[in-house]
Design an enzyme around this catalytic site. Structure first.
Site, PDB file in Angstrom:
ATOM      1  N   ARG A  88       2.809  -2.926   3.972  1.00 21.55           N
ATOM      2  CA  ARG A  88       3.808  -2.371   3.046  1.00 21.55           C
ATOM      3  C   ARG A  88       4.973  -1.750   3.813  1.00 21.55           C
ATOM      4  O   ARG A  88       6.114  -1.861   3.413  1.00 21.55           O
ATOM      5  CB  ARG A  88       3.117  -1.303   2.195  1.00 21.55           C
ATOM      6  CG  ARG A  88       3.855  -0.892   0.947  1.00 21.55           C
ATOM      7  CD  ARG A  88       3.177   0.273   0.222  1.00 21.55           C
ATOM      8  NE  ARG A  88       1.733   0.301   0.292  1.00 21.55           N
ATOM      9  CZ  ARG A  88       0.920  -0.288  -0.595  1.00 21.55           C
ATOM     10  NH1 ARG A  88       1.422  -0.921  -1.625  1.00 21.55           N
ATOM     11  NH2 ARG A  88      -0.390  -0.208  -0.447  1.00 21.55           N
ATOM     12  N   TYR A  89       4.667  -1.041   4.889  1.00 21.97           N
ATOM     13  CA  TYR A  89       5.683  -0.386   5.713  1.00 21.97           C
ATOM     14  C   TYR A  89       5.790  -1.151   7.029  1.00 21.97           C
ATOM     15  O   TYR A  89       4.797  -1.713   7.500  1.00 21.97           O
ATOM     16  CB  TYR A  89       5.270   1.056   6.025  1.00 21.97           C
ATOM     17  CG  TYR A  89       4.952   1.903   4.814  1.00 21.97           C
ATOM     18  CD1 TYR A  89       5.968   2.554   4.126  1.00 21.97           C
ATOM     19  CD2 TYR A  89       3.642   2.062   4.381  1.00 21.97           C
ATOM     20  CE1 TYR A  89       5.676   3.352   3.026  1.00 21.97           C
ATOM     21  CE2 TYR A  89       3.346   2.850   3.283  1.00 21.97           C
ATOM     22  CZ  TYR A  89       4.361   3.499   2.610  1.00 21.97           C
ATOM     23  OH  TYR A  89       4.066   4.283   1.528  1.00 21.97           O
ATOM     24  N   ARG A  92       3.095  -0.207  10.125  1.00 22.75           N
ATOM     25  CA  ARG A  92       1.656  -0.014   9.945  1.00 22.75           C
ATOM     26  C   ARG A  92       1.083  -0.959   8.895  1.00 22.75           C
ATOM     27  O   ARG A  92       1.808  -1.381   7.991  1.00 22.75           O
ATOM     28  CB  ARG A  92       1.345   1.430   9.566  1.00 22.75           C
ATOM     29  CG  ARG A  92       2.109   1.958   8.373  1.00 22.75           C
ATOM     30  CD  ARG A  92       2.168   3.488   8.471  1.00 22.75           C
ATOM     31  NE  ARG A  92       2.816   4.127   7.340  1.00 22.75           N
ATOM     32  CZ  ARG A  92       4.124   4.326   7.245  1.00 22.75           C
ATOM     33  NH1 ARG A  92       4.957   3.843   8.162  1.00 22.75           N
ATOM     34  NH2 ARG A  92       4.632   4.948   6.208  1.00 22.75           N
ATOM     35  N   CYS A 101     -18.422   1.293  -1.222  1.00 25.35           N
ATOM     36  CA  CYS A 101     -18.309   2.729  -0.935  1.00 25.35           C
ATOM     37  C   CYS A 101     -19.681   3.369  -1.109  1.00 25.35           C
ATOM     38  O   CYS A 101     -20.545   2.833  -1.814  1.00 25.35           O
ATOM     39  CB  CYS A 101     -17.354   3.405  -1.912  1.00 25.35           C
ATOM     40  SG  CYS A 101     -15.692   2.710  -1.874  1.00 25.35           S
ATOM     41  N   CYS A 105     -15.709   6.863  -7.081  1.00 21.52           N
ATOM     42  CA  CYS A 105     -14.961   7.939  -7.734  1.00 21.52           C
ATOM     43  C   CYS A 105     -14.398   7.396  -9.050  1.00 21.52           C
ATOM     44  O   CYS A 105     -13.850   6.282  -9.074  1.00 21.52           O
ATOM     45  CB  CYS A 105     -13.838   8.396  -6.817  1.00 21.52           C
ATOM     46  SG  CYS A 105     -14.418   8.701  -5.125  1.00 21.52           S
ATOM     47  N   CYS A 108     -10.696   6.196  -9.000  1.00 20.59           N
ATOM     48  CA  CYS A 108     -10.281   5.383  -7.845  1.00 20.59           C
ATOM     49  C   CYS A 108      -9.122   4.448  -8.186  1.00 20.59           C
ATOM     50  O   CYS A 108      -9.165   3.718  -9.174  1.00 20.59           O
ATOM     51  CB  CYS A 108     -11.451   4.550  -7.356  1.00 20.59           C
ATOM     52  SG  CYS A 108     -11.006   3.470  -5.988  1.00 20.59           S
ATOM     53  N   ARG A 110      -8.395   1.883  -6.550  1.00 21.97           N
ATOM     54  CA  ARG A 110      -8.802   0.493  -6.284  1.00 21.97           C
ATOM     55  C   ARG A 110     -10.055   0.154  -7.083  1.00 21.97           C
ATOM     56  O   ARG A 110     -10.866  -0.672  -6.678  1.00 21.97           O
ATOM     57  CB  ARG A 110      -9.073   0.283  -4.782  1.00 21.97           C
ATOM     58  CG  ARG A 110      -7.842   0.428  -3.931  1.00 21.97           C
ATOM     59  CD  ARG A 110      -7.924  -0.320  -2.616  1.00 21.97           C
ATOM     60  NE  ARG A 110      -6.679  -0.166  -1.903  1.00 21.97           N
ATOM     61  CZ  ARG A 110      -6.515   0.589  -0.815  1.00 21.97           C
ATOM     62  NH1 ARG A 110      -7.535   1.202  -0.278  1.00 21.97           N
ATOM     63  NH2 ARG A 110      -5.319   0.684  -0.242  1.00 21.97           N
ATOM     64  N   ASP A 271      -3.046   8.168  -9.483  1.00 22.27           N
ATOM     65  CA  ASP A 271      -2.431   6.862  -9.728  1.00 22.27           C
ATOM     66  C   ASP A 271      -2.738   6.371 -11.138  1.00 22.27           C
ATOM     67  O   ASP A 271      -3.688   6.825 -11.772  1.00 22.27           O
ATOM     68  CB  ASP A 271      -2.955   5.849  -8.700  1.00 22.27           C
ATOM     69  CG  ASP A 271      -2.467   6.182  -7.304  1.00 22.27           C
ATOM     70  OD1 ASP A 271      -1.247   6.344  -7.134  1.00 22.27           O
ATOM     71  OD2 ASP A 271      -3.311   6.294  -6.394  1.00 22.27           O
ATOM     72  N   ASP A 308       2.401   7.616  -5.164  1.00 21.49           N
ATOM     73  CA  ASP A 308       2.525   6.201  -4.800  1.00 21.49           C
ATOM     74  C   ASP A 308       3.281   5.521  -5.921  1.00 21.49           C
ATOM     75  O   ASP A 308       2.803   5.476  -7.067  1.00 21.49           O
ATOM     76  CB  ASP A 308       1.140   5.573  -4.623  1.00 21.49           C
ATOM     77  CG  ASP A 308       0.758   5.476  -3.162  1.00 21.49           C
ATOM     78  OD1 ASP A 308       1.411   4.677  -2.455  1.00 21.49           O
ATOM     79  OD2 ASP A 308      -0.151   6.196  -2.739  1.00 21.49           O
ATOM     80  N   LYS A 315       4.940   5.458  -0.807  1.00 24.51           N
ATOM     81  CA  LYS A 315       4.771   6.867  -1.197  1.00 24.51           C
ATOM     82  C   LYS A 315       6.109   7.581  -1.200  1.00 24.51           C
ATOM     83  O   LYS A 315       6.942   7.321  -0.333  1.00 24.51           O
ATOM     84  CB  LYS A 315       3.853   7.583  -0.201  1.00 24.51           C
ATOM     85  CG  LYS A 315       2.413   7.182  -0.281  1.00 24.51           C
ATOM     86  CD  LYS A 315       1.580   7.987   0.696  1.00 24.51           C
ATOM     87  CE  LYS A 315       0.130   7.564   0.590  1.00 24.51           C
ATOM     88  NZ  LYS A 315      -0.084   6.132   0.841  1.00 24.51           N
TER      89      LYS A 315
HETATM   90  S1  SF4 Z   1     -11.520   6.667  -3.955  1.00 16.89           S
HETATM   91 FE1  SF4 Z   1     -12.181   4.537  -4.317  1.00 16.89          FE
HETATM   92  S2  SF4 Z   1     -12.207   3.591  -2.283  1.00 16.89           S
HETATM   93 FE2  SF4 Z   1     -12.223   5.840  -1.976  1.00 16.89          FE
HETATM   94  S3  SF4 Z   1     -14.410   6.405  -1.862  1.00 16.89           S
HETATM   95 FE3  SF4 Z   1     -13.772   6.688  -3.984  1.00 16.89          FE
HETATM   96  S4  SF4 Z   1     -14.329   4.721  -4.962  1.00 16.89           S
HETATM   97 FE4  SF4 Z   1     -14.302   4.351  -2.747  1.00 16.89          FE
END
Ligand code: SF4
Length: 357
Positions: A88-89, A92, A101, A105, A108, A110, A271, A308, A315
């Site tokens: 994206r940048y 990096r 994971c 979460c 999340c 993603r 997000d 973001d 960002k």
């Molecule tokens: S935020 Fe998403 S990628 Fe990060 S640990 Fe939690 S579930 Fe996994």
């Protein structure tokens, strides 16, 4: 105790009621669930607003998708030249080694891409193509290992990845983003720590922590093993309604991080991930929280509040603005005078810069 992965297991453990169980099965079928013992034991089952449960126990509100929410809210796909890489940048890249994971979460960004039903790790061929892409782009100064959580991989696999990156001259920094030190601190063994250090390059670890209770003695010890090995530690925190959206909780979290030798780095505005509206605050609230932190905790404890930009534009810092032009009139500029500014101190009082004569 084992990792809880189904609504029946959450119900048996008393984290949801039997009435909620059936409804949450459809949430769990849509978005992966994993609640490891290190986090389960932090939950107070008698507190319906427990901030740890709120982050990890599924909620029926997750099926409430808003029109402005996006499956890929920060636009990873639009900037992915080869599988596993997000560029994206200019200087990096992200290298997404795995989609798995230790904990999932509920907010999340993603969430549509991570989970045990997604490919566990990049295939050897895809990984080779990702390394080839990094080798072919001399402008890449930093590689950020993310996922999923890269520290779910074995020390052997991590060592192999680091070895490949060591051999690329123009890569000077490897940053690892992880939630493992709080989700499964025992995983941060001395062998794993050794595996992520590379000779001649800098390894940084950015640890995802959202509430001071996550920094248990075990989590602190895991962080200390990395810090003692000479790995600089950073934090990233997501601003979450009902979890850390007060100055008291956020201030305590930031201080605890610094006490653990973790420099607060990013405070992410939530997000626009699908089904996460109940966990987002407003930007105005986030700015007021940052202003309150400025007044009450050391500069070492100040993260950068960032948004973001949806779609992949990167960002943007969105913290409060302390400096405003007092008078930008043409006459003043024509007279060759410096513009005078109003600058707000940590108590909210306004001063002038330069001061009035
Ligand atoms: S935020 Fe998403 S990628 Fe990060 S640990 Fe939690 S579930 Fe996994």
């Amino acid at each position: 105790m084992t990792t809880l992965r189904t609504s029946a297991q959450l119900c048996d453990r008393g984290l949801i009621t039997s009435e909620q169980c059936a409804a949450l099965e459809s949430v769990a079928a849509r978005y992966a669930v994993a609640l490891p013992p290190a986090l389960t034991q932090l939950i107070d089952c008698n507190d319906p607003a427990d901030p740890i449960a709120r982050q990890f126990v599924p909620d029926a509100a997750e099926l409430d998708h808003r029109p402005d929410e996006l499956a890929d809210p920060i636009g990873d796909d639009a900037h992915s030249p080869v599988e596993g890489i997000v560029h994206r940048y200019p200087d990096r890249v992200l290298l997404k080694l795995t989609h798995v994971c230790a904990v999932y979460c509920r907010f999340c960004f993603r969430r549509e891409m991570v989970g045990p039903d997604k490919p566990n790790a990049l295939s050897p061929q895809a990984l080779a193509r990702a390394f080839a892409y990094i080798r072919m782009h001399p402008e890449i100064w930093e590689v950020i290992l993310t996922g999923g959580d890269p520290l779910v991989l074995s020390a052997r696999r991590l060592r192999a990845v680091m070895k490949e990156l060591t051999a690329i001259d123009h890569v000077k920094v490897v940053r690892i983003h992880t939630r493992i030190p709080v989700a499964d601190p025992a995983r941060v063994t001395r062998d794993l720590v050794r595996s992520i250090k590379i000779k001649g390059k800098a390894t940084y670890v950015a640890i995802h922590v959202n509430h001071p209770r996550e920094l248990t003695p075990e989590a602190r010890a895991a962080c200390a093993r990395m810090a003692d090995a000479g790995i600089p530690l950073l934090s990233q925190t997501v601003l979450l309604a009902g979890v850390n959206d007060t100055a008291d909780v956020m201030g305590e979290l930031m201080r605890s991080l610094v006490e653990c030798r973790i420099k607060p780095y990013y405070l992410h505005h939530g997000d626009l991930a699908p089904g996460t509206a109940h966990l987002r605050t407003t930007l105005v609230h986030g700015q007021a929280l940052m202003a309150a932190l400025r007044g009450r905790v050391s500069g070492l404890c100040q993260p950068q509040y960032v948004l973001d930009i949806p779609g992949g534009a990167g960002k943007a810092p969105v913290g409060p603005n302390y400096l405003r032009s007092e008078n930008s009139s043409v006459t003043e500029r024509d007279a060759g005078q410096e513009t005078r500014y109003r600058v707000t101190d940590y108590c909210g009082e306004v001063h002038f810069y330069p001061p009035r004569p």
